[in-house]
Design a protein around this motif. Structure first.
Motif, PDB file in Angstrom:
ATOM      1  N   ARG A 228     -38.761  27.036 -19.602  1.00 49.66           N
ATOM      2  CA  ARG A 228     -40.054  26.641 -18.898  1.00 49.66           C
ATOM      3  C   ARG A 228     -41.030  26.301 -19.771  1.00 49.66           C
ATOM      4  N   ASP A 229     -41.797  25.183 -19.438  1.00 54.10           N
ATOM      5  CA  ASP A 229     -43.239  24.871 -20.299  1.00 54.10           C
ATOM      6  C   ASP A 229     -44.178  24.727 -19.136  1.00 54.10           C
ATOM      7  N   THR A 230     -45.379  24.669 -19.771  1.00 54.66           N
ATOM      8  CA  THR A 230     -46.434  24.381 -19.099  1.00 54.66           C
ATOM      9  C   THR A 230     -47.150  23.133 -19.420  1.00 54.66           C
ATOM     10  N   SER A 231     -46.208  22.059 -19.541  1.00 57.53           N
ATOM     11  CA  SER A 231     -46.561  20.606 -19.706  1.00 57.53           C
ATOM     12  C   SER A 231     -47.140  20.053 -18.621  1.00 57.53           C
ATOM     13  N   GLY A 232     -47.642  18.889 -18.678  1.00 60.48           N
ATOM     14  CA  GLY A 232     -48.235  18.223 -17.505  1.00 60.48           C
ATOM     15  C   GLY A 232     -47.078  17.608 -16.522  1.00 60.48           C
ATOM     16  N   PHE A 286     -35.860  23.365 -17.316  1.00 63.95           N
ATOM     17  CA  PHE A 286     -34.705  23.108 -17.523  1.00 63.95           C
ATOM     18  C   PHE A 286     -33.859  24.249 -17.402  1.00 63.95           C
ATOM     19  N   THR A 287     -32.639  24.064 -16.674  1.00 59.53           N
ATOM     20  CA  THR A 287     -32.004  25.207 -16.395  1.00 59.53           C
ATOM     21  C   THR A 287     -30.240  24.907 -16.617  1.00 59.53           C
ATOM     22  N   MET A 288     -29.918  25.845 -17.504  1.00 61.42           N
ATOM     23  CA  MET A 288     -28.458  25.630 -17.877  1.00 61.42           C
ATOM     24  C   MET A 288     -27.581  26.886 -17.027  1.00 61.42           C
ATOM     25  N   SER A 289     -26.518  26.370 -16.468  1.00 61.64           N
ATOM     26  CA  SER A 289     -25.629  27.311 -15.709  1.00 61.64           C
ATOM     27  C   SER A 289     -24.312  27.730 -16.523  1.00 61.64           C
ATOM     28  N   PHE A 290     -23.944  28.771 -16.691  1.00 57.49           N
ATOM     29  CA  PHE A 290     -22.627  29.175 -17.063  1.00 57.49           C
ATOM     30  C   PHE A 290     -21.930  30.296 -16.346  1.00 57.49           C
TER      31      PHE A 290
END
Length: 296
Positions: A228-232, A286-290
């Motif tokens: 997770r980021d706090t970008s625009g 961005f979420t990676m699922s495994f």
């Protein structure tokens, strides 16, 4: 495949021209701005040629009215295999370009020439970054990278990734942290580390203030590993372009979004999925699922 052949020929010719230009500059005691400008133009041309090869391998087209000789899947695999095989030979002149640029910087130059040399060094570094990502994508898609699936500790993976990027984050006053966990997933450790590294790198590039957080959570038999980021954030009209290299979204990134495209391909090869969610002005996730590893 005719376009692919033309692009490859152009690529070889440009590499030869770049090597000749670099040798000429090194032979001069005073480097003229005109020669350096010509060198930068050749660098840009080489990047264009690489992009044309990528287009040909990703979206092969048939000539209008001509009967196809091979199907699209076979054509794509042939181009991917070609690019992955010639990668070593293409990497050598790129490394030479970086060396020549560094050597030029040690010469006694006029201020305007020194500024051009600095630009040349940046261009060579950017080109090398993009080239490595393109080659990695080609090797993945052509099946030239073997995956060794085993239990991977996400806690240890996040620890090493944060340690690698902490210096840059502190330098830019960005908070980079992760939530400790004991969860394990089935994956190839080296490739999963590479995918996570690309996502963290992307998040740091996009974030001007605030921070980047890495964490994971269980969802039934799956595990979601998130960056997770706090970008625009990403504007609604650009969200469908996030995983398309050299798109309008990628133009503001040094790697033209090739890094996150590589991460997506790695996650797919691991049997998982990578998705992006964002609100304009509210950051991105961005979420990676495994599949979660459970000791028997």
């Amino acid at each position: 495949m005719r376009e692919a052949g033309a692009a490859r020929g152009l690529l070889i010719a440009l590499v030869a021209a770049l090597m000749a230009s670099a040798g000429l500059m090194l032979s001069l005691s005073l480097v003229s701005p005109l020669i350096i400008v010509w060198f930068l133009v050749l660098l840009g041309s080489l990047l264009w040629a690489l992009w044309r090869v990528y287009q040909c391998m990703a979206c092969p087209r048939e000539e209008a009215g001509a009967a196809p000789e091979i199907d699209q899947d076979t054509g794509s695999q042939d181009a991917l295999a070609f690019l992955s095989v010639v990668g070593h030979d293409l990497r050598q002149p790129l490394q030479a370009l970086s060396l020549y640029s560094a050597t030029l910087a040690t010469h006694e130059l006029q201020p305007n020439s020194r500024q051009l040399v600095a630009g040349m060094e940046t261009a060579a570094e950017t080109l090398s970054l993009q080239f490595e990502d393109v080659m990695a994508i080609a090797k993945l898609e052509s099946g030239r990278i073997a995956f060794d699936l085993k239990p991977v500790s996400l806690g240890a993976l996040m620890t090493s990734t944060v340690a690698a990027w902490l210096g840059e984050a502190h330098m830019r006053s960005i908070h980079l942290r992760y939530v400790p966990t004991s969860i394990k997933v089935w994956a190839d450790e080296a490739q999963l580390a590479r995918a996570l590294d690309k996502l963290v790198s992307h998040a740091l590039r996009m974030t001007e203030e605030g921070g980047v957080l890495i964490g994971c959570r269980r969802r039934g038999s799956q595990v979601w590993l998130e960056v997770r980021d706090t970008s625009g954030g990403v504007a609604p009209e650009l969200q469908d372009l996030v995983f398309k290299p050299f798109s309008t979204y990628g133009q503001r990134l040094p790697d033209r979004a090739l890094g996150i495209v590589l991460a997506q391909r790695i996650v797919r090869r691991l049997g998982g999925n990578l998705v992006h969610r964002s609100r304009d002005g509210r950051g991105s996730v961005f979420t990676m699922s495994f599949e979660r590893y459970t000791a028997k």
